[in-house]
Every structure is written in structure tokens, then in C-alpha cells.
Write an enzyme that holds these catalytic residues in place. Sequence first.
Site, PDB file in Angstrom:
ATOM      1  N   PRO A 156     -41.098  25.700 -54.745  1.00  0.00           N
ATOM      2  CA  PRO A 156     -41.971  26.802 -54.344  1.00  0.00           C
ATOM      3  C   PRO A 156     -43.136  26.227 -53.820  1.00  0.00           C
ATOM      4  CG  PRO A 156     -41.182  27.615 -56.381  1.00  0.00           C
ATOM      5  CD  PRO A 156     -41.116  25.923 -56.332  1.00  0.00           C
ATOM      6  N   CYS A 157     -42.998  26.090 -52.434  1.00  0.00           N
ATOM      7  CA  CYS A 157     -44.373  25.296 -51.831  1.00  0.00           C
ATOM      8  C   CYS A 157     -45.394  26.187 -50.917  1.00  0.00           C
ATOM      9  CB  CYS A 157     -43.943  24.223 -50.676  1.00  0.00           C
ATOM     10  SG  CYS A 157     -42.817  22.869 -51.305  1.00  0.00           S
TER      11      CYS A 157
END
Length: 661
Positions: A156-157
Site C-alpha cells: 500500500p503505497c
Amino acid sequence: MRDDPCRGRNDPDFPDAQDDESGDRAHDAESTFEPEGDLVATYGVKLLRSDLLELEEHSDSCTEAGFGQWCADKVAGGRRLAVDLFAGAGGLSLGMVRAGWTVAASVDSNSFALKTHRANFPGVALAKDLAVPADRRSLIAMLQRAEIDLIAGGPPCQPFSRAGRSKIRSLVAAGTRPEHDERKELWQAYLEVVLRVRPRAVLMENVPDMALGDDFHVVRTIVDRLERVGYRTQLSLVDAWRYGVPQHRKRLIVLARRDSDHFDWPEPTSDVTLHEAIHDLPRLRETTGAREMSYTATAHLSEFAKLMRQDAESDRLWDHMTRPVRDDDREIFGMMTSRTLYAQIAPELRRYKTGTFDDKYKRLDWGERSRSITAHIAKDGYWYIHPEEARTLTVREAARIQTFPDWFRFAGSRSHAFQQIGNAVPPLLGQAAATALRPLPSRPKRRINQWRLMQNRLTAWAESHRLGRFWCLLPGDQLGPVTAAVVTLLDPAPAELRTFNPVLAQIAARDRITDSALAAFRAQSVRTGAIRSLEALRDVQDGPVVLDEPENLPAVLEMKPAQTALLRLLAGDDLLLVTQPVMRVAARVLGTASDRVNTLTDGRVDLARLVGGGADAPLRMAAIRLIGQLHCAPTEPLCTQCPLRPRCAYGQGSKPASLLF
């Protein structure tokens, strides 16, 4: 791999959303429980809570302690081992399995996703938070005991905002934040695991917004770090439908490998419609379906449906269940086609403001692809109204559209299943990406990395020009905050620098605007608006905005977005400057039409490839801007003077056979 995080329970945009066991739009209704077996509830029941599905672990599972021996046995048997970080339910894992790998380990923090993974895959599924140093270290130690061929995942960037980076730098300088924080952003944790374990191949997947939201800073950083230790990489925006996924879905894929510079994706498949994907599934009529029901294949089963039915029980169907629907919404569904907008619904039936919710309801079309299945479906299924029946999609239909086969089960409640499905990478897309990383029959000689050569050439060219007439158009120590702001406000063309440079040099010597400098600009007929802005800058140049928080200059000077971007670039910030000349340079070098088609998506990918990452990325970005101004004109470009000509498709008169990021 978090595609579209579910909104909070009290989100005002979704006033009817309930906890993760509730039915669609059922907050004001009586609660009941779903009957077991083939009995089904009718739409007279407004709130329906599903059971919690418990799944047994895979028969070939192992423990963390026994992981090393388990892996050794698999490798001895000729298996290639893969690891899936941020695995969720295992869409990417299933894709890797279909491409020829054995998933030895997976990591996630969601308890129901872990149960799903443990039931459907061998090996070990670990509940770890990779942002926590202890969890990260224990995982790395475990993986280093095995011969891991491929590490994959969708971290999850959260995009680094430019303001965020400036704030971090100031906190480090003030001593209130350590320069090296052990608790990392999850993309950094993912990268650390990869660099410590050093697999042959790497696959990273995420939604394009992750990259577009921060000018590909995170992605370019990841690619730069991988290439510095010997990986060759490829960055792509991929339409999932090209690989048999029956929905509109674009994904960002980063591939890396140490053994070759070839990334041979499979040939795209034929487009799959929603009819081909789910039409064979039983109609529910006035019911909400069930955990288990009988299944009879239709006479003309599509090739996609045959693929989804492989290895499933021939006469049984699992999890073909949906939520109940309010009576008034069911009435609306009956009036809708796939072209109906929420604003076109009769006003007396609408419950939401049409200005806020223009596509609140969406009926799908048999002859088209589905809209993208996201985690939002766990809270609200009204974006996914069945093409024929007055209901939203079932768990099994959503799974099919994501290309999970019918034998694949999801632990937890109905809403847990929807969330896992919406968060997943479509397995068929994962298979296509993993296929491009398969070991080659013979190991070809690796070519020189063309992107590294081009980026080095750009850096050297920019450094040499920073010492000459174009010094003020290239970031570096010669540009203090005031000087950079002056250049931004003037935005001089290269030909104007002969006139402006003496005054700009005077300003740069002290990083201050003087009255004499302003008088010189007035004498040079600088436009009135720019003079007023320069006067405003003079008035604040000794204040905290410039001395302590220069990132606030654009707001104080009321700069337009394009001016703000240029100022930050000249100040050394790592961003992509999306202008027509810049995009033209990137498209011509790569031999694409991205400066004319899909500029904000494919065009920015091309530019990101050319700029690259690392400390010199801002200098290269400014160099590309200058090349666009000096040499790469729309017509009759001066290719002989361009530093990129030896690596440019346009300058060489042909497309490159293969360019590697």
C-alpha cells in the site's frame, strides 16, 4: 495491493453503510439471519447477516520453524519458489501459481485474508506488519534460509506529497525526527525485504494513482534502488482486460530480474464480456442466494466460464449470495439500463443529491466489461447492479469478474469476502505479469542498460550547462530560494538569458532582490504582472517564509500551478514537469505517441522512465525541459545538437527494439 480502501463507517458520503456484516442500504430495517442449506431469504428481509465461513488449512502447509526444510524439499523436486508480500486473499499468488511458481510464503495483516490464503495455498501465511522492524527482521531471516526465486506484492503505497518530504527534511534538520526511521513506509519495507533476500525476480503491482499522485517519486525510487544492485526493470501501465479480465481496470506493474533484460509478456487474449464471465451462473430471482447451491452448466459455456469451472465440483456452486435490496431501490433497478445515470432517476425515488452522486447506481451490461471491482463493494454494491436482475452482484459473480475460479473460497462473512475480492490483483493479470519473469531456456547475454546510459548522459549534459549560460534553468547550489523564485516568475526563454543573466547573477550572489535589480527588469520591459510579483517577493525575502519555510512561497506569491511546479523543480524537488515540450521529448525518445495520446497516464510513464530516480532526478528533469526548449521543436527539431540523439528513436529514424527502465 490496497485498491480502494473502504470508507469509514461514519463517512457522510455513504450514510447507509453499516458494519461489515450488513446488507446494502439496510440501516433502518429488521435484522435476521440467513437460513442454512439451499433455503434462501427473500427481499422482504431488509437486513441479512451472513454466516462466518471457516476454512481448513491447505494440506501442504508448513510452519515458520519448518520453512527452510519445506522449501529445500520443494526445490529438490524442481519447484520454483515465490513469496507474496501484502498478499491479501491471494490473487497475485494464484497468478504466480498459474505461471509456474509454488507460493512458499505470504504475509498480510488481515486475519480473514490470511485464513483465505492458508486454505487455498501451501506453505506458510504469516500475520506480520512489515512496517515494524522486528516483524521485518524475522521475515527476512526466514526467507534467507530458502532459495526464493520471486518476491511479489502490492505494498500500500501512500504517495509522498512534496510538502511531506519538505516537512520530513525540516524535522530531521531540527533533530526531532531520526534521519533513518526504522518504522518504514510499507513500500520501503517491501523494498528492504527484496534487497536483503535478493531473489532472481521481483514483481510489484499497484493502482496507477499511487504513482500519478506523487509524480512517480516512489516508483522511480524503487526502480533506481533495484537497478543500483544489478536488476533490470520494466515499468508498465497495463489494462487488465487485455489478459482476459472482464472489467475496466488499469494496473501499475514493476518487473525486475537479475538474470536477463528480457520481459516477454504473453500475447493479449480476446476481450471477455460480462455475459461470457457470469451468464452461466444461476438466476436468483426474488432471493439473495446461498452459500451452496446446485449448478448445471449451460449448453454453450464460454471459454472463460470453462476456465473458471476447472477443478470445481461439477454440480455445485459456492458463495453465490448477495445482499438484500430495499424495495424502493429494487423499483429503481427495474427502470434502469446500463446507460441510466442517477440524475435520470425520477426525483421522487432519489435519496441522494445528484450533484454529489452522478453515478451512485450503475447497472452493468451483458455485452460490455464490468466496471472495476474494488474494495468499495464490501460496503456498497450499488455500483455493481446485475445486468438482468434487480439486485447487486453476488460474491461468486464478483470473484468471477476478478478471475478467481469457482473452487476458490473466501473466509469470513459475505462482506469479508467482498473486501478480499475487491482488494485483490486479478489472478489472470498476475499470471501474465509473472509469465514475463519466467527463467529463460538459455541465459542470453545482458545488454548494456540503455536507460542508465541515457540518464548518465542527461546528467553530464546538465552539469556542464549549469556552468554556462543556462545556469539559472538547472537546479543546484547556485539557485537559492529567492533566485529560484525570480527565475520562476520571469520564466525566461533560453534566448532571453543573454539579457537577464547579468541581473540574475547579481541576485544569485546574495540570494536577494535589490531595488537596482527591479529597476533593471523594468528597463528590460518585463511584463507588469511579473514586476508586481517580484516586488512582493522583495517584501517577504527576509521573512520566515523564505528563510524557514520556502515551500510556502507559491501561496504567498499566489503562483499558478505551473509556476509552483517550476519553482519546486528549480529548488531541487523531485517531480515530473508535465508540459508539451517535455512530453514531446519523452515520446520521441521512446518512439511513442504519448505526447498526443494519454499524456497524463502513458505520457507520464514515458517521462518517468526517462527521468529515472535518485538524487540527480531533478537535474535530469530540468535538462529535459531545456532540451525541449532548445532542440526538440515540434517541426524541424535540431537533433544533431541534442544530447539524447544516440539513444532517441526519433533521432535515429526508428523505434528502439527494446528499452529498459
